[in-house]
Design a protein around this motif. Structure first.
Motif, mmCIF file in Angstrom:
data_model
loop_
_atom_site.group_PDB
_atom_site.id
_atom_site.type_symbol
_atom_site.label_atom_id
_atom_site.label_comp_id
_atom_site.label_asym_id
_atom_site.label_seq_id
_atom_site.Cartn_x
_atom_site.Cartn_y
_atom_site.Cartn_z
ATOM 1 N N THR A 173 0.741 -1.721 0.010
ATOM 2 C CA THR A 173 0.166 0.032 -0.012
ATOM 3 C C THR A 173 1.048 1.377 0.149
ATOM 4 O O THR A 173 0.202 1.983 -0.769
ATOM 5 C CB THR A 173 -0.999 0.345 1.247
ATOM 6 O OG1 THR A 173 -1.989 -0.696 1.204
ATOM 7 C CG2 THR A 173 -2.045 0.828 1.142
ATOM 8 N N ALA A 174 1.757 1.234 0.899
ATOM 9 C CA ALA A 174 2.875 1.979 0.815
ATOM 10 C C ALA A 174 3.447 3.023 -0.593
ATOM 11 O O ALA A 174 3.804 4.166 -0.895
ATOM 12 C CB ALA A 174 4.062 1.732 1.469
ATOM 13 N N ALA A 175 3.822 1.150 -1.232
ATOM 14 C CA ALA A 175 4.919 1.473 -2.865
ATOM 15 C C ALA A 175 3.220 2.823 -3.465
ATOM 16 O O ALA A 175 3.524 2.985 -4.352
ATOM 17 C CB ALA A 175 4.872 0.258 -2.797
ATOM 18 N N GLU A 176 2.809 1.781 -3.895
ATOM 19 C CA GLU A 176 1.269 1.980 -4.221
ATOM 20 C C GLU A 176 0.706 3.366 -4.664
ATOM 21 O O GLU A 176 0.218 4.543 -4.915
ATOM 22 C CB GLU A 176 0.015 1.192 -4.489
ATOM 23 C CG GLU A 176 -0.092 0.041 -5.034
ATOM 24 C CD GLU A 176 -0.962 -0.386 -5.165
ATOM 25 O OE1 GLU A 176 -2.175 -0.795 -4.275
ATOM 26 O OE2 GLU A 176 -1.143 -2.694 -5.487
ATOM 27 N N PHE A 237 7.113 -5.221 -11.866
ATOM 28 C CA PHE A 237 8.514 -5.910 -11.141
ATOM 29 C C PHE A 237 9.093 -5.411 -9.520
ATOM 30 O O PHE A 237 9.097 -6.947 -8.930
ATOM 31 C CB PHE A 237 10.284 -5.855 -12.006
ATOM 32 C CG PHE A 237 11.221 -6.093 -11.287
ATOM 33 C CD1 PHE A 237 11.135 -8.051 -11.495
ATOM 34 C CD2 PHE A 237 12.033 -5.248 -10.592
ATOM 35 C CE1 PHE A 237 12.857 -7.996 -10.636
ATOM 36 C CE2 PHE A 237 13.285 -6.280 -10.209
ATOM 37 C CZ PHE A 237 13.887 -7.518 -10.357
ATOM 38 N N PHE A 238 8.415 -4.712 -9.254
ATOM 39 C CA PHE A 238 8.758 -3.866 -8.050
ATOM 40 C C PHE A 238 7.859 -4.296 -6.232
ATOM 41 O O PHE A 238 7.726 -4.958 -6.286
ATOM 42 C CB PHE A 238 9.274 -2.223 -8.178
ATOM 43 C CG PHE A 238 8.811 -1.387 -6.602
ATOM 44 C CD1 PHE A 238 10.347 -1.867 -5.874
ATOM 45 C CD2 PHE A 238 8.562 -0.406 -5.825
ATOM 46 C CE1 PHE A 238 9.994 -1.490 -4.878
ATOM 47 C CE2 PHE A 238 8.558 -0.112 -4.924
ATOM 48 C CZ PHE A 238 9.484 -0.868 -4.416
ATOM 49 N N ILE A 239 6.864 -4.223 -7.243
ATOM 50 C CA ILE A 239 5.567 -4.536 -6.424
ATOM 51 C C ILE A 239 6.165 -6.079 -6.311
ATOM 52 O O ILE A 239 5.374 -6.515 -5.243
ATOM 53 C CB ILE A 239 4.520 -4.855 -7.440
ATOM 54 C CG1 ILE A 239 4.081 -3.087 -7.846
ATOM 55 C CG2 ILE A 239 3.341 -5.263 -5.996
ATOM 56 C CD1 ILE A 239 4.142 -2.430 -5.929
ATOM 57 N N GLY A 240 6.452 -7.070 -7.007
ATOM 58 C CA GLY A 240 6.636 -8.544 -7.261
ATOM 59 C C GLY A 240 7.448 -8.493 -6.033
ATOM 60 O O GLY A 240 7.800 -9.677 -4.964
#
Length: 269
Positions: A173-176, A237-240
């Motif tokens: 959630t922080a990344a998104e 890629f990053f989310i994964g």
């Protein structure tokens, strides 16, 4: 700047804009290696191709950005971006001065790497797993965290993600939310750099640099297209990676990359 240099810089932008590794730092290192970092068009190019990266987020999360029934989403982004707009304008000259020296940027890369090694252990009990649960106060607080990235090498993505986790958001959630916040932030920076900023060496506005030649316009267009395509791949890629491994891999990368760059710029170049 020739076509190959423009494509390579755009690839670097697309790969690193949404990763916690500092896209600005990587582009500066790349253009410095090519010997074109002091050129005004290069400086404009490095900022303006963020527009392609912006479109990548909008394309991937188009349901979120075009869901006009949830107006609170736009309010949160609008208020969260205000600190960066104000401080970015006030410290623009200072930022430009630092951008010319890769040594402190490499040092900041290393420092940020050590922080990322321990960040997962520090924020162990997140309470917010959905963007809808982020309050306006928390969104603005994350916006202030984002301002730490005004020091090149810090990474806007890293600063805002850490800020999100400090506010109780899960890693994903922080990344998104960092991705979402990037859209108004980078759009504002791009518009300022193209339409309002006067570049010191040439004395020209950004749009005047673009209109100087057909080649400049071609590089601008190609750079944004490349940054758009590569950013889409990098975001997925990053989310994964963060779901499976957290932030430690990026911490190790920053430390190694920063150390190698220090060696290069101190002892080789």
């Amino acid at each position: 700047m020739d076509l190959i240099e423009a494509i390579l810089i755009a690839i670097v932008e697309g790969l690193t804009e949404y990763l916690p590794v500092s896209s600005t730092g990587h582009m500066i290192f790349t253009s410095s290696y090519f010997g074109i970092q002091e050129d005004d068009f290069t400086k404009l190019f490095q900022v303006s191709i963020q527009f392609g990266a912006i479109l990548a987020v909008v394309a991937l999360y188009w349901r979120k950005f075009f869901n006009f029934s949830k107006f609170n989403f736009y309010i949160k982004l609008a208020l969260a971006v205000v600190p960066a707009l104000i401080l970015g304008y006030l410290f623009d000259d200072y930022i430009d001065a630092v951008l010319g020296d890769p040594i402190p940027i490499a040092i900041v890369l290393i420092i940020g790497g050590f922080i990322l090694l321990f960040i997962d252990n520090y924020f162990k009990n997140p309470t917010i797993a959905h963007e809808e649960d982020i309050s306006i106060k928390k969104a603005v607080t994350i916006g202030f965290w984002q301002c730490l990235a005004m020091m090149p090498g810090t990474s806007r993505s890293a600063a805002s993600i850490i800020g999100g986790m400090q506010q109780g958001l899960t890693r994903q959630t922080a990344a998104e939310f960092s991705f979402f916040l990037a859209v108004p932030t980078m759009l504002a920076v791009t518009c300022y750099s193209v339409f309002l900023k006067t570049y010191k060496v040439s004395g020209l506005k950004g749009y005047e640099l673009l209109m100087q030649s057909g080649d400049n316009l071609k590089l601008f267009a190609i750079g944004n297209i490349v940054a758009f395509i590569v950013s889409i791949i990098a975001i997925k890629f990053f989310i994964g990676v963060i779901k499976k491994y957290g932030f430690k891999p990026w911490g190790y990368y920053r430390i190694i990359a920063g150390a190698l760059l220090l060696i290069y710029f101190i002892y080789i170049k």
